[in-house]
Design a protein around this motif. Structure first.
Motif, mmCIF file in Angstrom:
data_model
loop_
_atom_site.group_PDB
_atom_site.id
_atom_site.type_symbol
_atom_site.label_atom_id
_atom_site.label_comp_id
_atom_site.label_asym_id
_atom_site.label_seq_id
_atom_site.Cartn_x
_atom_site.Cartn_y
_atom_site.Cartn_z
ATOM 1 N N PHE A 1 -10.242 3.018 -3.926
ATOM 2 C CA PHE A 1 -8.887 2.644 -4.329
ATOM 3 C C PHE A 1 -7.895 2.659 -3.174
ATOM 4 O O PHE A 1 -6.708 2.393 -3.363
ATOM 5 C CB PHE A 1 -8.451 3.492 -5.524
ATOM 6 C CG PHE A 1 -9.367 3.260 -6.706
ATOM 7 C CD1 PHE A 1 -9.569 1.972 -7.175
ATOM 8 C CD2 PHE A 1 -10.079 4.302 -7.285
ATOM 9 C CE1 PHE A 1 -10.452 1.719 -8.230
ATOM 10 C CE2 PHE A 1 -10.951 4.064 -8.335
ATOM 11 C CZ PHE A 1 -11.142 2.772 -8.813
ATOM 12 N N ARG A 2 -8.394 2.924 -1.961
ATOM 13 C CA ARG A 2 -7.563 2.777 -0.766
ATOM 14 C C ARG A 2 -7.097 1.326 -0.665
ATOM 15 O O ARG A 2 -7.907 0.407 -0.844
ATOM 16 C CB ARG A 2 -8.431 3.177 0.436
ATOM 17 C CG ARG A 2 -7.816 2.947 1.755
ATOM 18 C CD ARG A 2 -8.714 3.541 2.843
ATOM 19 N NE ARG A 2 -8.332 3.005 4.106
ATOM 20 C CZ ARG A 2 -9.090 2.236 4.893
ATOM 21 N NH1 ARG A 2 -10.332 1.970 4.553
ATOM 22 N NH2 ARG A 2 -8.626 1.786 6.022
ATOM 23 N N LYS B 1 0.825 -1.209 0.000
ATOM 24 C CA LYS B 1 0.000 0.000 0.000
ATOM 25 C C LYS B 1 0.857 1.255 0.000
ATOM 26 O O LYS B 1 2.052 1.218 0.328
ATOM 27 C CB LYS B 1 -0.983 0.007 1.159
ATOM 28 C CG LYS B 1 -0.378 0.135 2.531
ATOM 29 C CD LYS B 1 -1.449 0.118 3.623
ATOM 30 C CE LYS B 1 -2.303 -1.123 3.581
ATOM 31 N NZ LYS B 1 -3.158 -1.305 4.748
ATOM 32 N N ALA C 1 -5.726 -0.387 -2.740
ATOM 33 C CA ALA C 1 -6.070 -1.064 -4.006
ATOM 34 C C ALA C 1 -7.341 -1.908 -3.866
ATOM 35 O O ALA C 1 -7.457 -2.978 -4.473
ATOM 36 C CB ALA C 1 -4.891 -1.912 -4.498
ATOM 37 N N VAL D 1 -0.833 4.596 -10.940
ATOM 38 C CA VAL D 1 -0.647 3.338 -10.221
ATOM 39 C C VAL D 1 0.846 3.049 -10.190
ATOM 40 O O VAL D 1 1.509 3.071 -11.233
ATOM 41 C CB VAL D 1 -1.393 2.196 -10.948
ATOM 42 C CG1 VAL D 1 -1.173 0.867 -10.230
ATOM 43 C CG2 VAL D 1 -2.876 2.504 -11.028
ATOM 44 N N PRO E 1 -7.150 0.662 -11.919
ATOM 45 C CA PRO E 1 -8.479 0.904 -11.330
ATOM 46 C C PRO E 1 -9.554 0.641 -12.389
ATOM 47 O O PRO E 1 -9.438 1.123 -13.517
ATOM 48 C CB PRO E 1 -8.444 2.386 -10.955
ATOM 49 C CG PRO E 1 -6.991 2.700 -10.787
ATOM 50 C CD PRO E 1 -6.261 1.827 -11.776
ATOM 51 N N PRO F 1 -9.334 -3.461 -6.868
ATOM 52 C CA PRO F 1 -9.745 -2.102 -7.268
ATOM 53 C C PRO F 1 -10.761 -2.091 -8.407
ATOM 54 O O PRO F 1 -10.491 -1.593 -9.496
ATOM 55 C CB PRO F 1 -8.419 -1.483 -7.695
ATOM 56 C CG PRO F 1 -7.611 -2.631 -8.197
ATOM 57 C CD PRO F 1 -8.023 -3.834 -7.402
ATOM 58 N N ARG G 1 -0.709 7.021 -6.655
ATOM 59 C CA ARG G 1 -2.002 7.245 -6.001
ATOM 60 C C ARG G 1 -2.677 5.924 -5.652
ATOM 61 O O ARG G 1 -3.667 5.877 -4.947
ATOM 62 C CB ARG G 1 -2.921 8.092 -6.899
ATOM 63 C CG ARG G 1 -2.504 9.536 -7.003
ATOM 64 C CD ARG G 1 -2.642 10.271 -5.648
ATOM 65 N NE ARG G 1 -1.923 11.530 -5.627
ATOM 66 C CZ ARG G 1 -0.668 11.689 -5.205
ATOM 67 N NH1 ARG G 1 0.018 10.658 -4.738
ATOM 68 N NH2 ARG G 1 -0.070 12.862 -5.225
ATOM 69 N N MET G 2 -2.165 4.833 -6.213
ATOM 70 C CA MET G 2 -2.610 3.497 -5.800
ATOM 71 C C MET G 2 -1.437 2.542 -5.983
ATOM 72 O O MET G 2 -0.726 2.613 -6.983
ATOM 73 C CB MET G 2 -3.812 3.032 -6.635
ATOM 74 C CG MET G 2 -4.451 1.754 -6.097
ATOM 75 S SD MET G 2 -5.847 1.169 -7.096
ATOM 76 C CE MET G 2 -5.017 0.077 -8.231
#
Ligand code: NAD
Length: 480
Positions: free
Chosen positions: A281-282, A99, A284, A317, A369, A389, A326-327
Motif C-alpha cells: 500500500f506504499r 502520496k 497506493a 485511507v 485497499p 492498491p 495510512r494510504m
C-alpha cells in the motif's frame, strides 16, 4: 478543501533560464486528494525544444571538461540543498502526486542520497590497461560520457525518478534534457533549482514539459541526443525504443512489472503479512515493483488472506497531508477507472473479494485497499499490471508449478519469496525470471544497488555501479 498549502509556480528550465508560460499552452496540475486544479505547467513548443537541444549540446562541451572530482563536489552541494528544503519539497510532492507526507519525505531524502551516491561514483569511471602484443605499444580503455541525453520520467516518483536519471548522467559528464511527467512537475523543478543554485553550468540540465509524444519524438530524432532513458509503461517504452532504434541510440528502459510473491509453507507468516501490507500500500500500490500476485502455499493460503484482508480493512485511507492517513489517493482518475475495470473483471471470472473493491467518496481519487482471493489466471488482473492498491492470491502446492506461474508473464522486474529454508531460498532466487529478487524482504531499491528488469520490463540498470555505466562509452586507444 480549504487551508491547503499553496503550490509552487511552474517553469521550463532551458539554458539556465527559468521560463514562465508567457503565452505558451499550459496543462493543469490536479491535487489527487481534492480533484482540484492547483497549478498550470507551461508546455514547450518546438522552438523551446530546439533551444534546449542547443543548450544541452553546449552544456555537454563545458561539463565533460570539468574534472569528475569537481562534478562530484557540485552534485554533493545539490544533495545538501535538496535536504535543506526537504520539508517544503515533500509538501509539494504530496500536493501534486497524493502520496502520504511521510512517504514524500522519505522520497525526497532518497533523492538526495542518489545525488550523493553518484557524486562519489562519478569519480570511479575507471578505464584499464590491457597487456600489449608488441614492445613499446599499449592498449588503454578510456570511459567517456556518451553525450547529451533525453530523459522521460513518470508521475509516481516525482523526486527519485528524475534524481536517478539526472544524477547518473551528470556524474558521468553528460548533459541532460528531462521531461518529467506534466502531472507532477514541481518536485523535479525543485531538484533543478538545487542544481542551479549549486553552480551547475548553464545548459547542462534542461527541464521541459509538453505533449509527451511530440516532445519525445522531437528530442529523440535530434542528432544532438545520444542516449534515451525512460521510465513508464511497457507500451510507451516500446514506442520510444523504436524511435531510438531509428537513430541507433542507446536506451535504458524501466518499464512495467507485475511482481509475484511466493510464500512457502515454512515462512514466518506474521512477518510476511505485515511486510506485505506496508510494501503493497506504499504510494497506493502505484509502484512498478509493488507486490501483486501472491502465490501462497495451500497450508497457509486462507490464514494469509484473512490476516492481510484484516490489515487492509483497518487502513485509514485519506488525504496524504493528514497525519491519520495510512494510504493516500490514487494519482489520477485514470487509475480509478482501471481499478474498477480490473476488479469487475476478476469478480466475473470467479475471484472472491476479501477486502475493498470500491472507491471511497466522490471527491479526490481514493480507492480502498483491495484483496482478490483465488483469482483465476485468466482474469485480466493476473496478466495486466494493476498499478494500484490491489493484491490477487492463488494457492499452490508444488515448487515447479509455482515457478512456472510466477514466470508466466512477459514482465520480469521484481519478485519476492518468503521461506526459512536456505535451499528453497537459493532455488527460487535462481529460477525466478526477474531483475530483482527479495527474499524475506521487500527492500530492493537503494541508490547503491542496480535497479531494472528483464523481458518486457525493460533493459539497463539505474543505481549501483551499473547506473553510471549507462552513461559511459568505452574507447580503446592503441598506441605505439
Ligand atoms: P502512460 O502509459 O500513457 O504514461 C506513462 C508515462 O509515460 C507518463 O509519465 C507519460 O507522460 C509518459 N508518456 C506517455 N506517452 C509518452 C510518449 N509518447 N513519449 C514520452 N513519454 C510518454 O499511462 P499512465 O496512465 O500515466 O500510466 C499507465 C501505466 O503506466 C500504469 O498502469 C503502469 O503500468 C505504467 N507506469 C509505470 C511506471 C513505472 O514506474 N514503471 C510509472 C508510471 C506508469
Amino acid at each position: 478543501m480549504s487551508g491547503r498549502p499553496t503550490y509552487d509556480p511552474l517553469f521550463l528550465f532551458i539554458g539556465g533560464a527559468w521560463i514562465a508560460a508567457e503565452g505558451r499552452a499550459a496543462s493543469p496540475v490536479v491535487d489527487p486528494a481534492t480533484g482540484e486544479t492547483i497549478g498550470a505547467v507551461p508546455l514547450a513548443g518546438p522552438d523551446d525544444l530546439d533551444r534546449a537541444l542547443e543548450a544541452a549540446w553546449k552544456g555537454f562541451a563545458a561539463w565533460r571538461a570539468v574534472p569528475a572530482f569537481e562534478r562530484g563536489k557540485l552534485l554533493r552541494r545539490a544533495a545538501e540543498l535538496i535536504r535543506a528544503r526537504a520539508e517544503a519539497s515533500a509538501v509539494q510532492l504530496t500536493l501534486e502526486e497524493g502520496k502520504l507526507l511521510a512517504e514524500a519525505r522519505q522520497e525526497v531524502a532518497a533523492a538526495a542520497d542518489i545525488f550523493d551516491w553518484f557524486a562519489e561514483e562519478g569519480r570511479r569511471a575507471y578505464g584499464r590497461v590491457i597487456p600489449a602484443r608488441a614492445e613499446a605499444s599499449r592498449f588503454t580503455v578510456q570511459r567517456e560520457p556518451v553525450g547529451p541525453m533525453a530523459a522521460f520520467t513518470p508521475w509516481n516518483f516525482p523526486a527519485t525518478g528524475p534524481a536517478r536519471k539526472i544524477a547518473a548522467s551528470l556524474a558521468a559528464g553528460c548533459s541532460c534534457i528531462i521531461k518529467p511527467a506534466e502531472e507532477t512537475p514541481a518536485t523535479a523543478l525543485a531538484i533543478a533549482r538545487a542544481l542551479d543554485e549549486a553552480g551547475l553550468p548553464k545548459g547542462v540540465l534542461n527541464v521541459v514539459f509538453g505533449d509527451p509524444a511530440a516532445v519525445s519524438a522531437h528530442l529523440i530524432a535530434s542528432p544532438v541526443i545520444r542516449k534515451i532513458s525512460f521510465t513508464g509503461s511497457t507500451r510507451v517504452g516500446r514506442l520510444l525504443g523504436a524511435l531510438a532504434a531509428d537513430g541507433v541510440k542507446r536506451t535504458t528502459l524501466e518499464l512495467g512489472g507485475h511482481a509475484p510473491v511466493i510464500v512457502f509453507e515454512d515462512a514466518d507468516l506474521d512477518r510476511a503479512v505485515s511486510l506485505a501490507l506496508a510494501a503493497k500500500f506504499r504510494n497506493a500500490g502505484q509502484v512498478c515493483t509493488s507486490p501483486t500476485r501472491f502465490y501462497l502455499h495451500e497450508t497457509l493460503h486462507d490464514r494469509f488472506v484473512e490476516a492481510f484482508a484484516a490489515g487492509a480493512q483497518a487502513m485509514t485511507v485519506g488525504d496524504g497531508l493528514a497525519a491519520e492517513s495510512r494510504m493516500g489517493p490514487l494519482a489520477n482518475p485514470r487509475r480509478l477507472s482501471a481499478m474498477e475495470a480490473l476488479v469487475d473483471d476478476a469478480l466475473r471470472t470467479g475471484a472472491s473479494l476479501a477486502a475493498g473493491g470500491r472507491r471511497v467518496g466522490d471527491q479526490g481519487f481514493f480507492w480502498r485497499p483491495t484483496v482478490l482471493a483465488d483469482t483465476p489466471a485468466s482474469a485480466r488482473i493476473m496478466n495486466e499490471e494493476p498499478f494500484g492498491p490491489i493484491i490477487v492470491t492463488q494457492a499452490f502446492d508444488d515448487l515447479d508449478a509455482v515457478v512456472a506461474e510466477a514466470n508466466r508473464l512477459p514482465f520480469g522486474l521484481a519478485a519476492y519469496a518468503f521461506t526459512r529454508s536456505l535451499s528453497t531460498a537459493t532455488a527460487i532466487s535462481e529460477r525466478l525470471e526477474s531483475g530483482m529478487v527479495g527474499l524475506n524482504t521487500f527492500t530492493i531499491t537503494v541508490p547503491e544497488t542496480p535497479f531494472g528488469g528483464v523481458k518486457q520490463s525493460g533493459h539497463g540498470r539505474e543505481g549501483g555501479l551499473e547506473g553510471l555505466d549507462a552513461y559511459l562509452v568505452a574507447k580503446l586507444v592503441s598506441q605505439m
